[in-house]
Scaffold this motif. Sequence first.
Motif, PDB file in Angstrom:
ATOM      1  N   LEU A   5       0.944  -1.129  -0.038  1.00 51.15           N
ATOM      2  CA  LEU A   5      -0.003   0.022   0.170  1.00 51.15           C
ATOM      3  C   LEU A   5       0.884   1.163   0.006  1.00 51.15           C
ATOM      4  O   LEU A   5       0.413   2.116  -0.608  1.00 51.15           O
ATOM      5  N   ARG A   6       1.765   1.184   0.787  1.00 54.46           N
ATOM      6  CA  ARG A   6       2.950   2.327   0.746  1.00 54.46           C
ATOM      7  C   ARG A   6       3.458   2.480  -0.492  1.00 54.46           C
ATOM      8  O   ARG A   6       3.839   3.877  -0.875  1.00 54.46           O
ATOM      9  N   GLN A   7       4.016   1.502  -1.028  1.00 49.61           N
ATOM     10  CA  GLN A   7       4.492   1.451  -2.543  1.00 49.61           C
ATOM     11  C   GLN A   7       3.336   2.157  -3.222  1.00 49.61           C
ATOM     12  O   GLN A   7       3.844   2.903  -4.410  1.00 49.61           O
ATOM     13  N   CYS A   8       2.347   1.749  -3.226  1.00 50.10           N
ATOM     14  CA  CYS A   8       1.443   2.225  -4.215  1.00 50.10           C
ATOM     15  C   CYS A   8       1.256   3.735  -4.137  1.00 50.10           C
ATOM     16  O   CYS A   8       0.997   4.429  -5.077  1.00 50.10           O
ATOM     17  N   LEU A   9       1.028   4.036  -2.891  1.00 50.93           N
ATOM     18  CA  LEU A   9       0.844   5.449  -2.356  1.00 50.93           C
ATOM     19  C   LEU A   9       1.855   6.144  -2.867  1.00 50.93           C
ATOM     20  O   LEU A   9       1.762   7.413  -3.535  1.00 50.93           O
ATOM     21  N   ASP A  10       3.127   5.657  -2.619  1.00 54.13           N
ATOM     22  CA  ASP A  10       4.503   6.675  -3.258  1.00 54.13           C
ATOM     23  C   ASP A  10       4.303   6.668  -4.849  1.00 54.13           C
ATOM     24  O   ASP A  10       4.616   7.574  -5.245  1.00 54.13           O
ATOM     25  N   ALA A  11       3.937   5.638  -5.357  1.00 57.55           N
ATOM     26  CA  ALA A  11       3.724   5.677  -6.743  1.00 57.55           C
ATOM     27  C   ALA A  11       2.900   6.426  -7.274  1.00 57.55           C
ATOM     28  O   ALA A  11       3.038   7.278  -8.096  1.00 57.55           O
ATOM     29  N   ALA A  12       1.628   6.533  -6.549  1.00 61.46           N
ATOM     30  CA  ALA A  12       0.654   7.543  -6.855  1.00 61.46           C
ATOM     31  C   ALA A  12       0.947   9.056  -6.916  1.00 61.46           C
ATOM     32  O   ALA A  12       0.858   9.761  -7.391  1.00 61.46           O
ATOM     33  N   GLU A  13       1.737   9.300  -5.463  1.00 57.24           N
ATOM     34  CA  GLU A  13       2.332  10.647  -5.180  1.00 57.24           C
ATOM     35  C   GLU A  13       3.487  10.810  -6.439  1.00 57.24           C
ATOM     36  O   GLU A  13       3.211  12.176  -6.752  1.00 57.24           O
TER      37      GLU A  13
END
Length: 144
Positions: A5-13
């Motif tokens: 989820l963190r990776q997904c959020l970082d990628a989204a940011e």
Amino acid sequence: MFSQLRQCLDAAEAKARDFDELQSSLQIAQQEVQRLEQLVQTQQRQLDSFSAQDQLVSQLTRQVAAQSQALDQLEASARRQEKQIDSAQAQTSAVQQELGQKRKRIQNLEADSALKVQKVEHLEHRLQECRRICSLVTSHTRVS
């Protein structure tokens, strides 16, 4: 899962930052396009102005050529008139010289005429004297 989820959020940011950068880049590009369009319009107006000025210069050049031709004609006319004036002055000078000669001739004739009138008067006076003497002689010879 949390790390995903963190990776997904970082990628989204990261994608959001990339999107913001793209959007900012797009706005800058649009502003540059507007600026370039304004420059093109300004250059077109200048071109139109240069074209109008070029036409005006062509018209003025034709007018100057026509005026130059008219000036040449006036100068030629002035030269002809100067020649006519010179000729008239020469004729006037010749006529004045002839007139001076005729006046002198008239003065000489008048002087000669005055002398002849005096001689005629003197001769008339002598004639009267001779007649008187003849008359005296005739009357004296009759008496004797």
